[in-house]
Scaffold this motif. Structure first.
Motif, PDB file in Angstrom:
ATOM      1  N   GLY A 118      13.532  48.103  -9.152  1.00 24.90           N
ATOM      2  CA  GLY A 118      12.418  47.633  -8.331  1.00 24.90           C
ATOM      3  C   GLY A 118      12.720  46.255  -7.790  1.00 24.90           C
ATOM      4  N   ARG A 119      11.743  45.671  -7.120  1.00 29.23           N
ATOM      5  CA  ARG A 119      11.926  44.339  -6.547  1.00 29.23           C
ATOM      6  C   ARG A 119      11.817  43.236  -7.592  1.00 29.23           C
ATOM      7  NH1 ARG A 119      14.429  43.982  -1.657  1.00 29.23           N
ATOM      8  NH2 ARG A 119      13.734  45.666  -0.297  1.00 29.23           N
ATOM      9  N   ALA A 120      11.130  43.505  -8.692  1.00 24.91           N
ATOM     10  CA  ALA A 120      10.926  42.494  -9.730  1.00 24.91           C
ATOM     11  C   ALA A 120      11.152  43.139 -11.088  1.00 24.91           C
ATOM     12  CB  ALA A 120       9.513  41.925  -9.635  1.00 24.91           C
ATOM     13  N   PRO A 121      11.434  42.340 -12.123  1.00 23.33           N
ATOM     14  CA  PRO A 121      11.620  42.904 -13.453  1.00 23.33           C
ATOM     15  C   PRO A 121      10.404  43.683 -13.927  1.00 23.33           C
ATOM     16  CG  PRO A 121      12.354  40.622 -13.385  1.00 23.33           C
ATOM     17  CD  PRO A 121      11.653  40.882 -12.093  1.00 23.33           C
ATOM     18  N   ALA A 122      10.660  44.795 -14.588  1.00 24.81           N
ATOM     19  CA  ALA A 122       9.569  45.622 -15.102  1.00 24.81           C
ATOM     20  C   ALA A 122       9.318  45.355 -16.584  1.00 24.81           C
ATOM     21  CB  ALA A 122       9.889  47.103 -14.893  1.00 24.81           C
TER      22      ALA A 122
ATOM     23  N   TYR B 151      19.808  43.758  -3.706  1.00 23.06           N
ATOM     24  CA  TYR B 151      18.471  43.251  -3.434  1.00 23.06           C
ATOM     25  C   TYR B 151      17.445  43.736  -4.450  1.00 23.06           C
ATOM     26  CZ  TYR B 151      20.255  41.817   1.128  1.00 23.06           C
ATOM     27  OH  TYR B 151      20.966  41.213   2.126  1.00 23.06           O
ATOM     28  N   GLU B 152      17.874  44.520  -5.422  1.00 24.92           N
ATOM     29  CA  GLU B 152      16.946  45.096  -6.382  1.00 24.92           C
ATOM     30  C   GLU B 152      17.217  44.568  -7.788  1.00 24.92           C
ATOM     31  OE1 GLU B 152      17.363  49.336  -5.879  1.00 24.92           O
ATOM     32  OE2 GLU B 152      15.795  49.354  -4.360  1.00 24.92           O
ATOM     33  N   THR B 153      16.271  44.827  -8.671  1.00 26.03           N
ATOM     34  CA  THR B 153      16.378  44.423 -10.069  1.00 26.03           C
ATOM     35  C   THR B 153      16.328  45.657 -10.952  1.00 26.03           C
ATOM     36  OG1 THR B 153      15.300  42.296  -9.655  1.00 26.03           O
ATOM     37  CG2 THR B 153      15.310  43.097 -11.926  1.00 26.03           C
ATOM     38  N   ARG B 154      17.323  45.796 -11.812  1.00 29.96           N
ATOM     39  CA  ARG B 154      17.312  46.860 -12.810  1.00 29.96           C
ATOM     40  C   ARG B 154      16.564  46.366 -14.046  1.00 29.96           C
ATOM     41  NH1 ARG B 154      19.470  49.213  -8.889  1.00 29.96           N
ATOM     42  NH2 ARG B 154      21.407  50.421  -9.053  1.00 29.96           N
ATOM     43  N   SER B 155      15.796  47.272 -14.656  1.00 30.81           N
ATOM     44  CA  SER B 155      15.104  46.976 -15.911  1.00 30.81           C
ATOM     45  C   SER B 155      15.373  48.102 -16.894  1.00 30.81           C
ATOM     46  CB  SER B 155      13.601  46.811 -15.683  1.00 30.81           C
ATOM     47  OG  SER B 155      13.335  45.711 -14.822  1.00 30.81           O
ATOM     48  N   TRP B 156      15.484  47.740 -18.164  1.00 27.72           N
ATOM     49  CA  TRP B 156      15.815  48.742 -19.183  1.00 27.72           C
ATOM     50  C   TRP B 156      14.973  48.532 -20.428  1.00 27.72           C
ATOM     51  CZ3 TRP B 156      17.845  47.893 -24.127  1.00 27.72           C
ATOM     52  CH2 TRP B 156      18.254  49.063 -24.823  1.00 27.72           C
ATOM     53  N   HIS B 157      14.629  49.637 -21.078  1.00 22.62           N
ATOM     54  CA  HIS B 157      14.072  49.567 -22.425  1.00 22.62           C
ATOM     55  C   HIS B 157      14.641  50.726 -23.223  1.00 22.62           C
ATOM     56  CE1 HIS B 157      11.156  52.884 -21.820  1.00 22.62           C
ATOM     57  NE2 HIS B 157      10.942  52.371 -20.620  1.00 22.62           N
ATOM     58  N   SER B 158      14.557  50.631 -24.529  1.00 23.90           N
ATOM     59  CA  SER B 158      15.284  51.558 -25.401  1.00 23.90           C
ATOM     60  C   SER B 158      14.591  52.892 -25.618  1.00 23.90           C
ATOM     61  CB  SER B 158      15.526  50.893 -26.767  1.00 23.90           C
ATOM     62  OG  SER B 158      14.288  50.551 -27.370  1.00 23.90           O
ATOM     63  N   GLY B 159      13.338  53.027 -25.184  1.00 20.31           N
ATOM     64  CA  GLY B 159      12.593  54.256 -25.446  1.00 20.31           C
ATOM     65  C   GLY B 159      12.621  55.243 -24.297  1.00 20.31           C
TER      66      GLY B 159
END
Length: 296
Positions: free
Chosen positions: A242-246, A257-265
């Motif tokens: 997305g455009r900003a951290p999730a 131009y995008e931001t990757r965000s990750w979580h373990s679940g």
């Protein structure tokens, strides 16, 4: 005779010449340098006719692993198996694989003499490699006068000149121009097609995706290994863009131009997961290992 290094660090002869089914490579290898564990229980098979990529950040253990493969570093535990040392080719990182005050021709002749190569076979081999590397018109130039990409290609030619069974390359395309990088990959693929076992450390993850097998290292330990598609498929957790951290900033990174965000679940309500490419996947494996270490 093949080369086998035991846990005692001594060369042990073994009968026959091991191939893919016999297992060239390092197996459960631990390396301790200056009381620091540089590799811990790392396994990497190196079948002939295949390209194996080793990736990881600075200090991951890539160079130590490559030097261990060719017998320049002793294992503290585990096993190393490969062809005899004269049947190995090694290309160090940077321009250290060539003699800068010698011409291209003199570099080739010097290495040929070390391997006791000569005659018509050597003449044909040099012509073949120079043409493939685009160095035919540069045979009289000093290595120090070549561009960075040309020096890297010359270093590759020196490592492969004697047709080794195992070719080990330490970041061969780092810092070279895009055209030379393509040329180097063409040379690497050609070597594998001639039944050479090729192992290369690389900082370019698109190159790792082209390899048959990939090993991801972090601080001397294995984060992931297998075919690139298998590594991508096993990427843990959920990845979004997305455009900003999730989520937390430490679990997000920029890609263009995008931001990757990750979580373990698993995916949360409203999330639209995306598949990981190799760059995203390596970052995720690293984050997952860090979080596992924090909670252990």
């Amino acid at each position: 005779m093949s080369r086998l290094l035991s846990t005692s660090g001594q060369d042990v002869p073994s009968t026959g010449t091991p191939g893919p089914s016999d297992g060239w490579g390092i197996f459960g290898a631990t390396v301790v340098l200056d009381r620091t564990t540089a590799l811990e229980d790392v396994t990497l098979a190196t079948p002939r006719g295949e390209v194996t990529a080793v990736v990881g950040g600075d200090g991951a253990g890539k160079t130590t692993l490559l030097r261990t493969l060719v017998g320049r570093v002793r294992v503290s535990g585990g096993r190393v198996s490969g062809p005899p040392s004269p049947r190995c080719g090694f290309m160090p990182t940077g321009a250290s694989g060539v003699w800068r005050d010698l011409s291209v021709e003199e570099n080739l002749e010097f290495v040929a003499a070390a391997h006791k190569l000569g005659g018509r076979n050597l003449t044909e081999r040099k012509s073949e490699l120079l043409a493939a590397a685009g160095l035919t018109d540069a045979v009289g130039r000093l290595a120090k006068d070549l561009s960075g990409g040309m020096r890297q290609k010359l270093a590759f030619c020196l490592a492969i000149l004697h047709r080794p069974n195992l070719l080990v390359l330490d970041e061969p395309s780092t810092g070279v121009d895009p055209v030379s990088r393509v040329d180097l990959w063409r040379l690497i693929s050609r070597a594998a097609a001639e039944s050479t076992a090729v192992v290369m450390a690389t900082t370019y993850l698109d190159e790792a995706e082209r390899a048959t097998t990939c090993l991801v290292l972090d601080h001397g330990t294995t984060l992931a290994s297998g075919a690139p598609a298998e590594i991508l498929e096993r990427t843990p957790g959920t990845l979004t863009t997305g455009r900003a951290p999730a989520g937390p900033a430490e679990l997000s990174w920029r890609r263009g131009y995008e931001t990757r965000s990750w979580h373990s679940g698993p995916p949360r309500d409203g999330e639209d997961p995306i598949p990981a490419d190799m760059e995203d996947s390596v970052i995720v494996y690293t984050l997952a290992a860090q979080r596992a270490g924090d909670t252990s």
